[in-house]
Design a protein around this motif. Sequence first.
Motif, PDB file in Angstrom:
ATOM      1  N   ARG A 229       0.836  -1.216   0.144  1.00 36.02           N
ATOM      2  CA  ARG A 229       0.011   0.021   0.108  1.00 36.02           C
ATOM      3  C   ARG A 229       0.794   1.424   0.018  1.00 36.02           C
ATOM      4  O   ARG A 229       0.186   2.331  -0.147  1.00 36.02           O
ATOM      5  CB  ARG A 229      -0.754   0.149   1.235  1.00 36.02           C
ATOM      6  CG  ARG A 229      -2.041  -0.839   1.253  1.00 36.02           C
ATOM      7  CD  ARG A 229      -2.799  -1.289   2.457  1.00 36.02           C
ATOM      8  NE  ARG A 229      -3.110  -0.034   3.279  1.00 36.02           N
ATOM      9  CZ  ARG A 229      -4.162   0.284   3.567  1.00 36.02           C
ATOM     10  NH1 ARG A 229      -5.536  -0.114   2.970  1.00 36.02           N
ATOM     11  NH2 ARG A 229      -4.157   1.401   4.429  1.00 36.02           N
ATOM     12  N   ASP A 230       2.145   1.091   0.120  1.00 38.03           N
ATOM     13  CA  ASP A 230       2.743   2.331   0.516  1.00 38.03           C
ATOM     14  C   ASP A 230       3.790   2.931  -0.555  1.00 38.03           C
ATOM     15  O   ASP A 230       4.767   3.523  -0.429  1.00 38.03           O
ATOM     16  CB  ASP A 230       3.600   2.322   2.022  1.00 38.03           C
ATOM     17  CG  ASP A 230       4.482   1.061   2.025  1.00 38.03           C
ATOM     18  OD1 ASP A 230       4.302  -0.107   1.199  1.00 38.03           O
ATOM     19  OD2 ASP A 230       5.575   1.030   2.641  1.00 38.03           O
TER      20      ASP A 230
ATOM     21  N   GLN B 122       3.622   4.407  -4.520  1.00 43.75           N
ATOM     22  CA  GLN B 122       2.562   4.732  -5.498  1.00 43.75           C
ATOM     23  C   GLN B 122       3.191   5.663  -6.355  1.00 43.75           C
ATOM     24  O   GLN B 122       4.356   6.115  -6.405  1.00 43.75           O
ATOM     25  CB  GLN B 122       1.533   5.692  -4.553  1.00 43.75           C
ATOM     26  CG  GLN B 122       0.458   5.059  -3.370  1.00 43.75           C
ATOM     27  CD  GLN B 122      -0.411   4.332  -4.185  1.00 43.75           C
ATOM     28  OE1 GLN B 122      -0.577   4.736  -5.500  1.00 43.75           O
ATOM     29  NE2 GLN B 122      -1.307   3.612  -3.614  1.00 43.75           N
ATOM     30  N   ALA B 123       2.405   5.975  -7.540  1.00 42.73           N
ATOM     31  CA  ALA B 123       2.538   6.894  -8.486  1.00 42.73           C
ATOM     32  C   ALA B 123       1.888   8.227  -8.270  1.00 42.73           C
ATOM     33  O   ALA B 123       0.787   8.286  -7.703  1.00 42.73           O
ATOM     34  CB  ALA B 123       2.191   6.549  -9.669  1.00 42.73           C
TER      35      ALA B 123
ATOM     36  N   ARG C  19       7.229   6.691  -1.736  1.00 44.21           N
ATOM     37  CA  ARG C  19       6.307   6.725  -0.813  1.00 44.21           C
ATOM     38  C   ARG C  19       5.861   8.197  -0.616  1.00 44.21           C
ATOM     39  O   ARG C  19       6.204   9.050  -1.208  1.00 44.21           O
ATOM     40  CB  ARG C  19       7.206   6.182   0.548  1.00 44.21           C
ATOM     41  CG  ARG C  19       7.331   4.692   0.486  1.00 44.21           C
ATOM     42  CD  ARG C  19       8.008   4.303   1.842  1.00 44.21           C
ATOM     43  NE  ARG C  19       7.586   5.233   2.862  1.00 44.21           N
ATOM     44  CZ  ARG C  19       6.853   4.647   3.848  1.00 44.21           C
ATOM     45  NH1 ARG C  19       6.098   3.378   3.718  1.00 44.21           N
ATOM     46  NH2 ARG C  19       6.412   5.510   4.898  1.00 44.21           N
ATOM     47  N   GLU C  20       4.737   8.159   0.273  1.00 46.82           N
ATOM     48  CA  GLU C  20       4.258   9.603   0.670  1.00 46.82           C
ATOM     49  C   GLU C  20       5.461  10.581   1.250  1.00 46.82           C
ATOM     50  O   GLU C  20       5.395  11.600   0.849  1.00 46.82           O
ATOM     51  CB  GLU C  20       2.938   9.382   1.483  1.00 46.82           C
ATOM     52  CG  GLU C  20       2.140  10.723   1.278  1.00 46.82           C
ATOM     53  CD  GLU C  20       2.131  11.422   2.877  1.00 46.82           C
ATOM     54  OE1 GLU C  20       1.735  12.375   2.820  1.00 46.82           O
ATOM     55  OE2 GLU C  20       2.706  10.707   3.811  1.00 46.82           O
ATOM     56  N   SER C  21       5.908   9.561   2.089  1.00 48.97           N
ATOM     57  CA  SER C  21       7.326  10.412   2.920  1.00 48.97           C
ATOM     58  C   SER C  21       8.536   9.378   2.887  1.00 48.97           C
ATOM     59  O   SER C  21       8.108   8.053   2.801  1.00 48.97           O
ATOM     60  CB  SER C  21       7.064  11.068   4.168  1.00 48.97           C
ATOM     61  OG  SER C  21       6.191  10.197   4.955  1.00 48.97           O
TER      62      SER C  21
ATOM     63  N   HIS D 131     -13.894  -4.985  -6.817  1.00 50.34           N
ATOM     64  CA  HIS D 131     -13.362  -5.482  -5.708  1.00 50.34           C
ATOM     65  C   HIS D 131     -13.755  -7.054  -5.612  1.00 50.34           C
ATOM     66  O   HIS D 131     -13.514  -7.713  -4.821  1.00 50.34           O
ATOM     67  CB  HIS D 131     -13.697  -4.959  -4.672  1.00 50.34           C
ATOM     68  CG  HIS D 131     -13.466  -3.362  -4.673  1.00 50.34           C
ATOM     69  ND1 HIS D 131     -12.075  -2.857  -4.560  1.00 50.34           N
ATOM     70  CD2 HIS D 131     -14.287  -2.069  -4.694  1.00 50.34           C
ATOM     71  CE1 HIS D 131     -12.211  -1.585  -4.634  1.00 50.34           C
ATOM     72  NE2 HIS D 131     -13.733  -1.084  -4.745  1.00 50.34           N
TER      73      HIS D 131
ATOM     74  N   ASP E  83       0.902  -1.776  25.648  1.00 46.97           N
ATOM     75  CA  ASP E  83       1.425  -1.797  24.544  1.00 46.97           C
ATOM     76  C   ASP E  83       2.721  -1.267  24.601  1.00 46.97           C
ATOM     77  O   ASP E  83       2.717   0.042  25.126  1.00 46.97           O
ATOM     78  CB  ASP E  83       0.275  -1.193  23.495  1.00 46.97           C
ATOM     79  CG  ASP E  83       0.832  -1.610  22.125  1.00 46.97           C
ATOM     80  OD1 ASP E  83       1.026  -2.653  21.636  1.00 46.97           O
ATOM     81  OD2 ASP E  83       0.844  -0.583  21.152  1.00 46.97           O
TER      82      ASP E  83
ATOM     83  N   ARG F 226       2.911  -6.549  22.453  1.00 43.20           N
ATOM     84  CA  ARG F 226       2.221  -5.927  21.393  1.00 43.20           C
ATOM     85  C   ARG F 226       0.686  -6.171  21.403  1.00 43.20           C
ATOM     86  O   ARG F 226       0.494  -7.275  21.509  1.00 43.20           O
ATOM     87  CB  ARG F 226       2.737  -6.371  20.147  1.00 43.20           C
ATOM     88  CG  ARG F 226       2.023  -5.555  18.863  1.00 43.20           C
ATOM     89  CD  ARG F 226       2.898  -5.500  17.631  1.00 43.20           C
ATOM     90  NE  ARG F 226       3.237  -6.812  17.074  1.00 43.20           N
ATOM     91  CZ  ARG F 226       2.726  -7.594  16.174  1.00 43.20           C
ATOM     92  NH1 ARG F 226       1.601  -6.881  15.732  1.00 43.20           N
ATOM     93  NH2 ARG F 226       3.286  -8.755  15.758  1.00 43.20           N
ATOM     94  N   LEU F 227      -0.164  -4.997  21.528  1.00 38.43           N
ATOM     95  CA  LEU F 227      -1.398  -5.257  21.599  1.00 38.43           C
ATOM     96  C   LEU F 227      -2.301  -5.383  20.353  1.00 38.43           C
ATOM     97  O   LEU F 227      -1.822  -4.564  19.352  1.00 38.43           O
ATOM     98  CB  LEU F 227      -2.234  -4.398  22.381  1.00 38.43           C
ATOM     99  CG  LEU F 227      -1.719  -4.022  23.803  1.00 38.43           C
ATOM    100  CD1 LEU F 227      -2.900  -3.145  24.645  1.00 38.43           C
ATOM    101  CD2 LEU F 227      -1.770  -5.588  24.519  1.00 38.43           C
ATOM    102  N   GLU F 228      -3.032  -6.357  19.849  1.00 37.62           N
ATOM    103  CA  GLU F 228      -3.315  -6.710  18.709  1.00 37.62           C
ATOM    104  C   GLU F 228      -5.055  -6.652  18.727  1.00 37.62           C
ATOM    105  O   GLU F 228      -5.416  -8.110  19.353  1.00 37.62           O
ATOM    106  CB  GLU F 228      -2.657  -7.896  18.094  1.00 37.62           C
ATOM    107  CG  GLU F 228      -3.066  -8.097  16.690  1.00 37.62           C
ATOM    108  CD  GLU F 228      -3.096  -7.169  15.782  1.00 37.62           C
ATOM    109  OE1 GLU F 228      -2.050  -6.788  15.352  1.00 37.62           O
ATOM    110  OE2 GLU F 228      -3.978  -6.671  15.399  1.00 37.62           O
ATOM    111  N   PRO F 229      -5.670  -5.907  18.394  1.00 36.54           N
ATOM    112  CA  PRO F 229      -7.257  -6.239  18.474  1.00 36.54           C
ATOM    113  C   PRO F 229      -7.631  -7.236  17.988  1.00 36.54           C
ATOM    114  O   PRO F 229      -8.815  -7.900  18.363  1.00 36.54           O
ATOM    115  CB  PRO F 229      -7.884  -4.801  17.975  1.00 36.54           C
ATOM    116  CG  PRO F 229      -6.575  -3.728  17.855  1.00 36.54           C
ATOM    117  CD  PRO F 229      -5.399  -4.460  17.839  1.00 36.54           C
TER     118      PRO F 229
ATOM    119  N   ARG G 188       6.115  -3.116  10.033  1.00 35.30           N
ATOM    120  CA  ARG G 188       5.679  -4.448  10.276  1.00 35.30           C
ATOM    121  C   ARG G 188       4.788  -4.851   9.116  1.00 35.30           C
ATOM    122  O   ARG G 188       4.527  -6.030   9.264  1.00 35.30           O
ATOM    123  CB  ARG G 188       4.677  -4.262  11.692  1.00 35.30           C
ATOM    124  CG  ARG G 188       4.565  -5.626  12.225  1.00 35.30           C
ATOM    125  CD  ARG G 188       3.872  -5.186  13.611  1.00 35.30           C
ATOM    126  NE  ARG G 188       4.878  -5.600  14.794  1.00 35.30           N
ATOM    127  CZ  ARG G 188       5.074  -4.385  15.573  1.00 35.30           C
ATOM    128  NH1 ARG G 188       4.430  -3.154  15.408  1.00 35.30           N
ATOM    129  NH2 ARG G 188       6.110  -4.645  16.463  1.00 35.30           N
TER     130      ARG G 188
END
Lengths: 911, 162, 430
Positions: free
Chosen positions: A168-169, A171-172, A183-185, A424, A848, A863-866, A910
């Motif tokens: 996801r990170d 992009q064009a 990346r965005e940054s 989708h 966390d 690490r808390l993981e909902p 991660r």
Amino acid sequence: MARVNIDGKDYELTAGQNLLQAVLSEHLDLPYFCWHPAMGSVGSCRLCAVIQFADADDERGRLQMACMVNVQDGMRISIDADFAADFRKQVIEWLMENHPHDCPVCEEGGECHLQDMTVMTGHTSRRYGGPKRTFRNQYLGPFIGHEMNRCITCYRCVRYYQDYAGGRDLQAFGSRSRMFFGRESDGVLENEFAGNLVEVCPTGVFTDKPFSETYTRKWDLQSAPSVCPGCAVGCNTLPGERYGSLKRVHNRYHPDVNGYFLCDRGRFGGHFVNSPARLRQAGAKAGDGVFEGLDAAAATERVAAVLGRGRVLGIGSPRASLESNFALKALVGDENFSTGVAAGEAALDQLMLSIYQAGGARIATTVEAESADAVLVLGEDVANTAPRMALALRQSVNNKPLDMAADAGIPLWQDAGVRGHAQHAKSPFFIATPAPTRIDDLAAGTLRAAPQDVAAAGFAIAHGIDGRFAQAEGADAGFVAQAVAALSEAERPLIVSGTACGSAAVLQAAANVAWALQGQGKDAGLLLAGREANSLGAAMLGGELTLEDALKRLAEGAADSVVILENDLHRRLDGEAADRALANAADVVVLDVLETATAETATLALPAASYAESTGTFVNHEGRAQRFYQVFEPQQDVAPAWRWLANAAITAGRNDLRWQHVDDVARACADGNPHLEGVVRTAPDAAHRNGAGQRIPRMTHRASGRTAMDAHISVHEPKPTVDEQTPFSYSMEGQNGGEVAALIPYVWSPGWNSNQSVFKFQQEVAGPLQGGDVGVRLIEPEPSPAEALATKYREPPTFDSAGLQWVPLHHVFGSDELSAHSPPIVERSTGAEVVLHPDDADALGLVDGQGARIAGAGSMAVRLEPDMAKGCAGIVLGMLDGAQVLPAGGAELSPDPDFKPRRAPEVIARG
Amino acid sequence: MSEPALIPVLSDEEVREIEAECAHLPDRKSAAIDAMMIVQRHRGWVSDESLSAIAHLLGMSVENLDSIATFYNLIFRKPVGRHVVMVCDSVSCYVMGADSLLKRIEAHLGIGLGQTTADGRFTLLPIVCLGACDKAPTMMIGDELIENVDAEQLDGIFGRFE
Amino acid sequence: MASGERPLIGIVEEVGGLVDLGAYEAHEGYAGARQALTGMTPAEVIALVKDANLRGRGGAGFPTGLKWSFVPQGEASDGGLKYLVCNGDEMEPGTFKDRYLLEYNPHLLVEGMIIGAYAIGAAQGYVFLRGEYHEPYRQLQKAIDDAKARGYLGQNILGSGFDFDLRIHRSAGRYICGEETALLNALEGKRAQPRTKPPFPPASGAWGRPTIVNNVETFCNVPSILRNGVEWYQDLGLGDDAGTKLYGVSGRVNKPGLWELPIGTPIREIIDVHAGGMQDGYKLRGLLPGGASTDFLVEQHFDLAMDYGTIQAAGSRMGTGTMILMDDSICPVDMCRNLEHFFAQESCGFCTPCREGLPWVEQLLTDIEEGRGQPGDLELLDRNAQFIGGVTNTFCLHAPGAIEPLASALKHFREDFEEHIRTGECPYRR
Ligand SMILES: Cc1cc2nc3c(=O)[nH]c(=O)nc-3n(C[C@H](O)[C@H](O)[C@H](O)COP(=O)(O)O)c2cc1C
Ligand code: SF4
Ligand code: FES
């Protein structure tokens, strides 16, 4: 098939394919950039222009992008036509307007698809006189370098990263002639398949950062066919070496195992070979506990002496080659040999083997997973344990879009069209695991549950498909019903599981589901992940002792000495207990690649060659034996483990073990074990020569040459090392014709210096290699009827709500022992963690990011993981600074106020 | 993983307007452009914080949203003045003297294209054909289309915008 | 010509400005929709539009009824959603016709879309509107609200059992959004890159569903066809084409503006009669007949009829029918530079010839205009024009359109280019 006339000659092409792919399948030269064999066509670069004629009388024809043309019978086209050739040249001239012409310092140089296409189209002089655009580069993490000015805007990177790998990170950004890919940054590229960008990018924008750091000219790399030691998938690789160190790992195309792609553990994990933690010299522990160096002959004598003295046990390893394991087993005898895995895991490996051997469902290949039309994952977090499988599974959900496209008359290679039409829509995909996984985004249904509940769901699904299979109580009815419905509708369903969640019931449940589906007439496949590169090989070799038995014998004095092969027992069971048992032995001989905790306890430590410095066989998760070849000669006294053992055996007078070649060991192994009989067919032996009677060169024809190699010291021609073990030579003479697919040491073809040349080695694009299969499947059982199988695993687990329980978790970066010593992987490793549902953490007062004290395993970060299953405390195993095995008993944790996090979490992506 | 509280970056009204768009679209991501335009109507531009908040609200990655934002001419990712002045530089206005008009406007405002006046009142940008070619040259200040712009009347024109 | 024969904007003049719902209804407004929805089958509506020979007014002139007929109907349809989209992006430089319709006669568009939606079976419609069109937005939104309140939009329209909802998507600004497949991506909230065809939108368009995209003016032609029939409509046109056309003129004429005239009205009549002729002191040298992406026409063409076939035969395109005049005070090189600057700016950046070729062209034109031209530059321009120009050379038609004015200028005004290079300066700046 379609008859197509290309420049006056008739060809039989595959109808319905795109013309570019079909033309390349004929091994003709047609330049391209944006098309990719695994990703189809989008028509953005406009380089693959040809002329298409309307009919036999048409003399002018029409310019078309070959990648956007559907092959049809009776077509007439021209690649050579002046207008098409001139247009292609113009496309390159356009692309070179802004390209920096920094080839002398570019990491891609010499292996650059842009360079190749520039030469191929004949663009030689520059006419654009305007200023060049420039960009700011980004920090993208320890794996990938970024040099945006070199970009030719083919969009391959984003298409690969987003559409293919699910990232996801990346992009064009922007538009017009100021497109930016990044990346965005600044920040770490999160996706664990980001490394493939290095090979997907046709120029030097995304580069292999560790390689760049110790850059060498790519044509001077020496390489040989190899197999990744990172996990059970066994991806085929091409490690490259120069001046005694491993410089990089590239993908080696295998049509069934890894296709065009590796995971980042495989690509960047190989640098453990250069690690300072390598054991490079033999040493014996003196009375003061300090190791003293020994030369190889003396060390061999010492081993021989140990062998001659008393009862000697052998502990093998699922990360060592089949040959080394066999050598040790032969040396100490079946009754004294353990495969080196703890009893629990050994049982799982045997269970996996017996499930395969039962013949109830096809053993799926990794690449085949791409074509499954419904998938059920039980228990295994493949993105972390067998990453390349996750990438293949990600493609499986595209089968629905492909079907929809076929119905709508959209050519299947029309990538954007297929995606746009389906929106989708996805093929059904179900995941049941204790912790969230990075492929959950594919899933129509997820079940977060403890392993026994995952198993219960699996049993219930099998029962739902075929009532003859055992039912289970307490399974999540909604998940089960959904999965039953979807799997029953499918034609090629795939069941994925593995041993990493530590549950036999999960494996049995997976088998039941696959068998039940097979019984319904489905072409069901089973994809089971073992833990390590040779887990299945070790299991097939077998040993009469469990690891616990072996240690018990030592502890009780029922054995005198032990030889431990490439195995850190601290990673297998309670380390202190292991040390105590070893302390009882008269001699502990450890052969290993790295200085492990177990090597510390040795009385005699011997430096074993890594996979890149030796030749051997791994058996992957599907039972495929694959040969890896020595890429370069090990330095100092480092030698393949089997070689140490064979030399010791000879010295000890064991005339039955007079092995000179790794082939001898393989042959003996095959002779002694009917299951492993196929090992000798894995790949040609050392005597193999190509059609011209030559060895196969490890160096390319373009290598700077032997005289130039040390020219900074003196110009002379060192004598090439003679290689007795393989059909390869340490030189550039000879022909790399790819006559035998298993022996392709690099891909190169005239005019095609980049990895794109792989199509010249394939029978057809993305199809089998011309030189036959690579590796042999050792397990191809006869199919069994469902009724026979339905009775096999009758006992579903009983539901047990005994408070908080430990569950094993793994991480792609850090959980694997060898790659964890590779610096870029270390940088990406999360370190040890315990993962909890927030409710469970609350109840224990855990927060966390802070520390938890764990009985028997020290302290680690919480690490808390909902999305974690309640009642499960997941420990990420295998981290260098954390627990290697689950603590015994129920999960007991308490806050640790003194805990210091290893390092700031922001450097870790991660994913 | 716990999510930072991003949504409060957007006002209730913005969220309401964005949700209204979502309600009429087959999926939330389809509201990406609408959402950015909504926020921009409220704030003049789309800051990094706004961008993250919108991305979060729509269930997409920040990268993905920024990729969309950077494609479009009218989404401002940098702060702008209270009034955005967009002077048409397309062909009909060009024929009617847009080049010299632009020079006059630059001199009048004391800024060049892409700049904002020191008092934060105006940001000057070029714009493509505003669809009023029979009334060339044209420009737009905020939402207001100004036709037959007379370089001699700039005082009066800009004076209306505080 | 009576206002009755100016079905698009005659009423605007009659009313003296904005046509609101009351005024619209008073002039037979929504009668066409009523007739279609309550008296005809969708197939009959499509057949009628086909027979009327309505051609798309967005620039390409594709037959509208034929396009509608590509949408899967009856058996062929899967019963799922279909979309009707109005292309109100109007960013083609020199074009100002759709804005006028939207701003002054928005109910005409709403009615046209209701009929179109009924014909193809779309329950949802979108008007894709230029972001800068604030006033048109306000008027159209009001029209939609009023129409909804009156039962022309929404559920069970006019008791016909047909439902249709219409919404406006306000664009964030890019010329390429006007390209219909790019428009669909923009509508889906994505980067407006054009899509590959197939699939064609009538089979798979917005959100992967069958979609029809038509220009504002195209839809506005539909209601009167329903009301007055095929023959009446065909008789409106002067030549082969049917109906009226909004023609516009910008540049140094006495009365620049927009007029609804029979399609096929001669160029010279439009300029001299309707636009009042050239201003004193200016001589007409050339014109772009239908927006920036059409080829220059010159003196020899000025008597031609403005219809699709005639203008095409002259080597240009009628495009949007709004012409831009180049008078003798304008440097053709500089005008091309202005045009190519626009097209290079507005390239979506997807395919190479457009993304890299147009900036080079702009650079060359700038160099020539500013006196830095080199002897080989014209050949480079020719070469770029040739390779950017073919309709299959690039991914979409942006680049071929972009190069039309330049390619024709290199033909018609070549001596101007040569003089720049020869003298190292622009004669118009002397
Ligand atoms: C680059 C480009 C820009 C376009 N811009 C517009 C536009 O602004 N408005 C429009 O109606 N059509 C535009 N078109 C044409 C559309 O693609 C499409 O053909 C048209 O909307 C169809 O409507 P029609 O059949 O009613 O003419 C453009 C085409 C291209 C290639
Ligand atoms: S021609 Fe190519 S780059 Fe230009 S707008 Fe079309 S797709 Fe985009
Ligand atoms: S490979 Fe065909 S257009 Fe790029």
